[in-house]
Design a protein around this motif. Sequence first.
Motif, PDB file in Angstrom:
ATOM      1  N   TYR A  29      40.440 -20.791  22.408  1.00  8.88           N
ATOM      2  CA  TYR A  29      39.468 -20.681  21.114  1.00  8.88           C
ATOM      3  C   TYR A  29      40.547 -20.820  20.070  1.00  8.88           C
ATOM      4  O   TYR A  29      41.707 -20.605  20.191  1.00  8.88           O
ATOM      5  CB  TYR A  29      39.224 -18.964  21.037  1.00  8.88           C
ATOM      6  N   ILE A  31      41.567 -21.257  15.840  1.00  8.98           N
ATOM      7  CA  ILE A  31      41.216 -20.916  14.704  1.00  8.98           C
ATOM      8  C   ILE A  31      42.254 -21.308  13.533  1.00  8.98           C
ATOM      9  O   ILE A  31      43.227 -21.788  13.945  1.00  8.98           O
ATOM     10  CB  ILE A  31      41.322 -19.269  14.487  1.00  8.98           C
ATOM     11  N   ASP A  32      41.994 -21.110  12.230  1.00  6.70           N
ATOM     12  CA  ASP A  32      42.879 -21.234  11.319  1.00  6.70           C
ATOM     13  C   ASP A  32      43.502 -20.118  10.834  1.00  6.70           C
ATOM     14  O   ASP A  32      43.710 -19.192  11.335  1.00  6.70           O
ATOM     15  CB  ASP A  32      41.975 -22.353  10.041  1.00  6.70           C
ATOM     16  N   GLU A  33      44.442 -20.281   9.725  1.00  6.60           N
ATOM     17  CA  GLU A  33      45.423 -19.234   9.137  1.00  6.60           C
ATOM     18  C   GLU A  33      44.485 -18.053   8.723  1.00  6.60           C
ATOM     19  O   GLU A  33      45.324 -17.106   8.600  1.00  6.60           O
ATOM     20  CB  GLU A  33      46.179 -19.876   8.041  1.00  6.60           C
ATOM     21  N   GLU A  34      43.317 -18.272   8.396  1.00  5.67           N
ATOM     22  CA  GLU A  34      42.434 -17.512   7.832  1.00  5.67           C
ATOM     23  C   GLU A  34      41.483 -16.666   9.012  1.00  5.67           C
ATOM     24  O   GLU A  34      40.701 -16.020   8.576  1.00  5.67           O
ATOM     25  CB  GLU A  34      41.474 -17.909   6.713  1.00  5.67           C
ATOM     26  N   LYS A  35      42.011 -17.086  10.325  1.00  2.00           N
ATOM     27  CA  LYS A  35      41.023 -16.573  11.343  1.00  2.00           C
ATOM     28  C   LYS A  35      39.811 -17.013  11.473  1.00  2.00           C
ATOM     29  O   LYS A  35      39.104 -16.255  12.052  1.00  2.00           O
ATOM     30  CB  LYS A  35      41.124 -15.003  11.259  1.00  2.00           C
ATOM     31  N   LYS A  36      39.464 -18.137  10.873  1.00  2.00           N
ATOM     32  CA  LYS A  36      38.302 -18.590  10.683  1.00  2.00           C
ATOM     33  C   LYS A  36      38.254 -19.808  11.816  1.00  2.00           C
ATOM     34  O   LYS A  36      39.273 -20.568  12.092  1.00  2.00           O
ATOM     35  CB  LYS A  36      37.801 -19.304   9.608  1.00  2.00           C
ATOM     36  N   PRO A  37      37.071 -19.876  12.879  1.00  2.00           N
ATOM     37  CA  PRO A  37      36.938 -20.960  13.804  1.00  2.00           C
ATOM     38  C   PRO A  37      37.122 -22.198  13.477  1.00  2.00           C
ATOM     39  O   PRO A  37      36.394 -22.511  12.166  1.00  2.00           O
ATOM     40  CB  PRO A  37      35.777 -20.661  14.757  1.00  2.00           C
ATOM     41  N   THR A 102      44.294 -17.074  22.226  1.00  2.00           N
ATOM     42  CA  THR A 102      43.787 -17.744  20.733  1.00  2.00           C
ATOM     43  C   THR A 102      44.825 -18.706  20.034  1.00  2.00           C
ATOM     44  O   THR A 102      46.107 -18.152  19.955  1.00  2.00           O
ATOM     45  CB  THR A 102      43.341 -16.697  19.889  1.00  2.00           C
ATOM     46  N   GLN A 104      46.085 -20.802  16.916  1.00  2.00           N
ATOM     47  CA  GLN A 104      46.164 -20.744  15.523  1.00  2.00           C
ATOM     48  C   GLN A 104      46.968 -21.972  15.114  1.00  2.00           C
ATOM     49  O   GLN A 104      48.039 -22.360  15.397  1.00  2.00           O
ATOM     50  CB  GLN A 104      46.704 -19.634  14.737  1.00  2.00           C
ATOM     51  N   ASN A 106      48.163 -24.320  11.748  1.00  2.00           N
ATOM     52  CA  ASN A 106      48.566 -23.885  10.431  1.00  2.00           C
ATOM     53  C   ASN A 106      48.414 -25.365   9.769  1.00  2.00           C
ATOM     54  O   ASN A 106      48.734 -26.267  10.228  1.00  2.00           O
ATOM     55  CB  ASN A 106      50.154 -23.561  10.265  1.00  2.00           C
TER      56      ASN A 106
END
Length: 896
Positions: A29, A31-37, A102, A104, A106
């Motif tokens: 999974y 995600i980005d820094e804002e925890k969005k997929p 997960t 992430q 950046n």
Amino acid sequence: MRTLKIIKFTFILLILSIQTIKAQNISGYVIDEEKKPLEFVSVALLQPKDSLLVKYTSTDIHGEFEISDIKSGKYLFQVYLMTYEAQQKVITIENKHLKLDTIQLNREVNNLDEIVISAVIPIKIKQDTISFNTKAFKVRQDDNVGELIKKMPGIEIEANGTVIAQGEEITKILVDGKEFFSNDPTIALQNLSADAIESIEIIDENSEDSRVSGVKDGEQSKIINLVLKPGKKFGYFGKAGAGYGTNNRYAINLDLNSFTKKTQFAVFGKLNNINNTGASIFDSDGAKSATDNGFLTTGTAGANFNYEFKPDYNFNIDYYYGYTDNKQASRSNRTEFTNKGTFDSKLTNASKEISNNHNVNFSLRDRSKKDAYLLLRGKFKSNNRITDAANKTLYLNNDGSEDTSSDRIVNSKDNGNNGELKFSYRKKLGKNGRNIRANSDISYNNSYNQDYQQSVNEYNLSKPEDYRKSNEIITRDNKNNAINYGWSVRYTEPIVKNHYLNFTSEINNEIRELDLVQIKIVNDEEKAGFDHLQDYKKDQYENTIGYLFSKDKFQLSLSGTYDIKKQNLDIDNIAVLTKDYTNILPKASLSYEIKKGKKLRFFYNKNIIIANVSQLSPIINDFNPLRISFGNPSLTPSEAHNINARYFSHNLKNANSFFIYLKYNKTNNAIVSNRYFGENRVRYSTYENYGSRSDLSGNMNFSKKISKLNMRYAVRINGDINDRTTIISDEYNVTKAKAAGGGISFSNINKNVVDVTVGGKIKYTNTTYSLQDTENNNLEQNYYTKFDYDISKSINFNSQFNYTLYSDSNFDSQAVPIWNAAVEYVFMKGKRGNLKLQVFDILNKDVGVFIRSTPDYYEETFRKNLGTYAMLSFNYSLKPTTKKPAKDESDKHYRL
């Protein structure tokens, strides 16, 4: 039996090359820094030792990914999305599912820079571009760009050279964003070396109208941009080679490229007598092309120069010379229809054609300003051709006895020149969507043909009491001069948000002049002179009002055109035709991008087709005394309705593609062939307006990978239904043709060591003829295999087998097996040398077979081909001393 054994053997090789393993998957999974997929993140597995791509996928809308059916071992795992910092690490795959934590990503510190990391990033997904890094794919020293792009997921090259990417046809190929031999984009595929390319970009390019106005109009084209390696952008590189074989077969080739920051200069040349016009010796899917038939000697040479004044402001000019010496020997069997029955004929033909072509193309393209676009394009061609042919036609009675024969010798000298200039300018006028477009063009076509024919015709061969013989000599000088010119202006005005009106005025004019002088001698008696001056003029005026709705991924366009056409035809200063036609022509189109990779398009238009000058002119053409034709100045325009719909789907996660295309055309008051037979099989033909003609066709392409077997399969299905009418001796012959076919191919996905393809194609055609209540059924089957194996880093073996079976209800079945094989050895410092031994047509069974059905006849033709020969060739890569490129932001590396 021997052929079947070869097919079975190759299929076994395919199975052996497939890695049949237990299902081991990786999932995760992102995600980005804002925890969005994050969607469309490239996730790849590479070989740690050389960074060659093993498998890849991309994340879905939920940020999830899964790579399935992976062989146990160590891999370089990589996650990348443009404007984000890449992540990678070495992972070990064991006999169990691996669920990663997960991940992430950046943002880069400066998102305007494209960060390059120390390991290879195989695939980059941008908004409208997918970029493949060539370092992630196996490339041999002797590969050209065409061989390279066939290894890219979702890209195929058809037997005729057409490039299909993600289900759509490639319309243009650029090198570093610049035109490269603009009139023939395939030259880049055939002459640029694969090891010069850093990445291959597949781009969905919006129309220039859309780019300038900022309003999507639903018009898109798919193009390929070849990005050069940094070391190739400065200095020179290229390739030189030569080969010689049995039966005095030879091939010589050279290509040299010299690039700087602002210039691109390329030259190439080829000379051979192995029927290679510049295309690859081995076709892409095993099918052989029509150019393989006969005995063809070809010499080609070209040069391309591109200068960049500033980014997106370029001047390009190229020159291309072509020489061909084409010898053909063929025989044909034909069955023709009359109103009283059918009759058969046999034709033997031997010909030689020598041609010299000079082509010059140039363009000045300015896209440097976001709100404007300027294009000036020109092309000029000179063609000189000499043809010598000798043929004999024998017509048979229904009982098989001989009726009429014709022995003809034909000599022709054709000299032609043509050229075209096009100018286009687009400008945005302040408010979003308000813009103006102006186009103009002018073209000319001048030709001078000198034809000579001598024929000995014998009639009533089976009736001695009625037998007669004639000896005809005809010389014919034909001068044609034509000029076309026109201009158009379009203005677009926004009315409310997402709604636009446009107004277009267009004028097109055509002027043609014909000066014909013919001398005819029959049995040593000169006939009356046959001299004509013909003047033809066509004028077209169009005024269009259109409406466009454009919002996000949906565009709807509607328009109506007030169309005026005028025709004038004078022969020997006497008016033969003066007519005006006025019509209202509707047009509609719809485009909907369902999501990235999925598009739906629909198009309809009505068109008025007026007869061309050859269909109208009453001047008799009796150059062939058994085939006499003339036009009909009483013809009236046809009304054509055209509908087509397309659906594209390409899954970026697994490179699965689906494409379907449907097209329907119906023509009312159609212009049809009207012919009748005089005495002794002499055929007279002209044209008439009668009834309607319709054509419904479609094709579907589907490509999917089977991860468990490490292979991909592609399926193609196509069909066509059409009916048309011809007039034969005042009776109507309705011809209905139904064709259906398809093909399937299997190939392994991981091509780093072994590349195997197995496939087959089939086409069935049924044609019925109402006049004689008869039909023709034709079945063509083609099976092919391709095997490519790197025995070591220096030695490669490849082989190709092609088997075609022709079956026809009116002719005997024909089988054509073709087997080619080659072994290559790469050596010398930097792997610059390539020594190759090739054997062509090992079974010595190659023959050109052509079977066709038309509204007037069905026919089979056989042509002689080269036969078996072997060739030893050597190619040398011309590489400059490596220069370190100037340091800039692109030199950044991350330690991950």
